[in-house]
Design a protein around this motif. Structure first.
Motif: not given
Length: 237
Positions: A57, A65-70, A73, A75, A79
């Protein structure tokens, strides 16, 4: 005894190469599936390692990367698993479905009044007329509606020019008419090929050990047209 020896050897080989029993495992990963919770943030999972690890990351162009909940993720635009996550979704979006109507039943036929097993094809037989019609009727009831005919021709009828291939009273032509008369909904496919009618053992006319392509095509055209006139729905290949 031979079967028992083979089974014993198989078990012994599998045991020899099998991993040791997971007696020291702290999770069920190697049993019925991992039941330990996994931290989606992956924070601190490498803190106790004796070596350094790469953080996917980090950097200007991270692979992860990281999503809204950290949580970590990847990208991406699509999906794909969304279309496969449940049986209901899969049933709704699947594009290919194989049903009995998709199959073509090969029927091997001969002039005899009885069936003859085909030794090189266990479970298959050359059918007499009565048996052929019975197979067609039962198959239609099960949803199989297409049949391709492969004849065994009497050796006395075989020639280099394979003229029997387009005899309107030959075994294939008569079989086509019989099937279409009783079961007009059946799809009858024929095999456009000279080898069942050739005394040379080839799918073509032979001269001095050479296949004569143009003459062969000429004969195949006669065969295809005669089969279509007899009522074949498809002349193949």
């Amino acid at each position: 005894k031979i079967s028992a020896a083979i089974i014993a050897l198989t078990v012994a080989s599998a045991t020899a190469f099998a991993p040791s029993a997971p007696t020291t495992r702290t999770t069920a990963l190697f049993g019925a599936g991992n039941t330990d919770p996994v931290d989606p943030t992956m924070n601190g999972i490498d803190d106790n390692l004796s070596y350094s690890s790469f953080d996917p990351t980090s950097g200007d162009s991270p692979a992860v990367t990281r999503n809204n909940n950290d949580g970590v993720w990847v990208k991406q635009r699509a999906r794909p698993r969304r279309n496969r996550k449940s049986a209901g979704i899969r049933n709704m979006v699947r594009e290919n479905i194989v049903t009995p109507a998709n199959f073509i039943y090969p029927l091997f036929i001969h002039e005899e009044d009885h069936n003859t097993p085909i030794d090189s094809m266990p479970g298959c037989s050359r059918h007499c007329e009565e048996s052929m019609m019975k197979e067609v009727g039962e198959s239609l009831e099960l949803g199989v509606g297409a049949f391709v005919l492969f004849p065994k021709v009497d050796d006395a009828l075989k020639t280099n020019l394979a003229c029997e291939a387009y005899n309107p009273e030959g075994i294939v032509h008569r079989s086509i008419r019989m099937i279409k008369e009783k079961y007009p909904e059946a799809i009858v496919v024929t095999d456009v090929a000279l080898d069942p009618y050739s005394n040379q053992g080839h799918d073509g006319v032979v001269e001095n050990g050479v296949i004569l392509n143009d003459i062969t095509v000429n004969q195949l055209c006669k065969q295809a047209v005669s089969q279509a006139r007899a009522g074949a729905d498809i002349v193949a290949p």
